[in-house]
Design a protein around this motif. Structure first.
Motif: not given
Ligand code: MN
Ligand code: IPM
Length: 362
Positions: A106-108, A247-249, A251-253
């Motif tokens: 979960l990444r707000p 999702g990894d990519i 969420t850095d953005l």
């Molecule tokens: Mn990452």
């Protein structure tokens, strides 16, 4: 019953930001009359280099007894040959996520008042969404292989895995979350125009489950377009559900548009409570600024808000949920003071920011 927390400070700035996070947690828990105890674990690149021990199945069995895990950051110097091949990432972080079945990451992505976004003309009203990243499948499974290595005929493959079970539980979680938010909007992000097998599984599951959530409006974006919209019109997102690698990519953005890695919190959730969830800042161990009291602890602190809310939900402890919400509120009371400052390395020191959030808890 006191909450039982495992703490893995890790490497680099991990222990420094974790210390501030734990001090804020102590203040918020104290005010709510919550009791808890913490136990520290040494798992880290540093520990691996010193002892040869990474994290084994006995460690996992031991960690399973805790209510939640607080993680700082793990990882050593970028080019350390002793850590080649992602031994730490795979051996600690991914092993924890997989073995504890933390199937939601979960990444707000929320721009707080006072925090600078690189997006011209966008304000905190425009950047406020949550990414629900699938956390146990996809390209992260480690399926694949390499043959004829080092020859001109080298062959490597790495398999993208989508199980109906894994996809469905993630999508259901995202719909449930979207339902609790004012906008009630959920976007699936994938690349179904090219990934026509894994993408198809996601797309059909999404469409079928959507029929059970008629109160939630849905949309679909290809991941490349999503990157563009996150920059040009982030206000179009409320909740995003996305497979692990994309999702990894994104969420850095997401962290970048919401003010940087120092701000981005995350929860690796086992929403069923069959094993502890783990809460960590999205950032890494940043060895270049370690030990200088320069790291921004907001991401680690905000992760404690996520922890208390999630553990409170699982254990049916409204006081914990409230204490978690209070941390979120306190962080947002503090950030306006940062207006015009460059966080991440200047203006305020790690310990100052921790103190400011504790004061703001009131
Ligand atoms: Mn990452
Ligand atoms: C993250 C990190 C990890 C990931 C790495 C360190 C394995 O980038 O938490 O986003 O890819 O998930």
């Amino acid at each position: 019953m006191p909450l039982n927390l495992a703490v893995i400070g890790g490497d680099g700035i991990g222990p420094e930001v974790t210390q501030q996070a734990l001090e804020v947690l102590a203040a918020a828990a104290g005010a709510a009359g919550l009791t808890y105890k913490t136990t520290e674990f040494p798992f880290s690149a540093t520990h691996f280099i010193a002892t040869g021990h990474i994290l084994d199945d006995d460690d996992i069995a031991e960690l399973k007894a805790y209510d939640a895990i607080v993680l700082g950051a793990v990882g050593g110097q970028p080019n350390d040959p002793r850590l080649a091949g992602g031994v730490i990432e795979k051996g600690i972080l991914l092993k924890l996520r997989f073995d504890l079945d933390q199937y939601i990451n979960l990444r707000p992505v929320k721009l707080y008042d006072g925090i600078d976004t690189p997006l011209k003309g966008k304000t905190s009203k425009d950047i406020d969404f949550v990414c629900v990243r699938e956390n146990t499948e996809d390209l992260y499974c480690g399926l694949g292989g390499i043959m004829r290595k080092g020859t001109p005929h080298e062959v490597a493959n790495q398999t993208m895995v989508a199980t109906r079970f894994g996809v469905e539980r993630c999508i259901r979680y995202a719909f449930e979350l979207a339902r609790t938010r004012p906008r009630k909007h959920l976007t699936l992000v994938h690349k179904t125009n090219v990934l026509n097998f894994a993408g198809d599984t996601w797309h059909r599951a999404f469409k079928e489950i959507a029929e059970e959530y008629t109160d939630v409006e849905t949309g679909y974006h290809h991941v490349d377009a999503c990157c563009m919209y996150m920059v040009s019109q982030p206000e179009c997102y409320d909740v995003i559900v996305v497979p692990n690698m994309f999702g990894d990519i994104i969420t850095d953005l997401g962290a970048a548009i919401a003010g940087g890695m120092g701000i981005a919190a995350s929860g690796n959730l086992n929403p069923d409570g069959t094993a502890p969830s783990m809460f960590e800042p999205v950032h890494g161990s940043a060895p270049d600024i370690a030990g200088q009291n320069l790291a921004n602890p907001i991401a680690a602190i905000d992760s404690m808000g996520l922890l208390l809310r999630e553990v409170g939900r699982i254990k049916g402890e409204p006081a914990a949920v409230k204490a978690g919400q209070n941390i979120g509120v306190a962080v947002q009371r503090v950030t306006p003071a940062f207006a015009g400052e460059k966080l991440d390395r200047s203006g305020y020191f790690t310990t100052d920011i921790g103190r400011m959030v504790i004061d703001a808890l009131g």
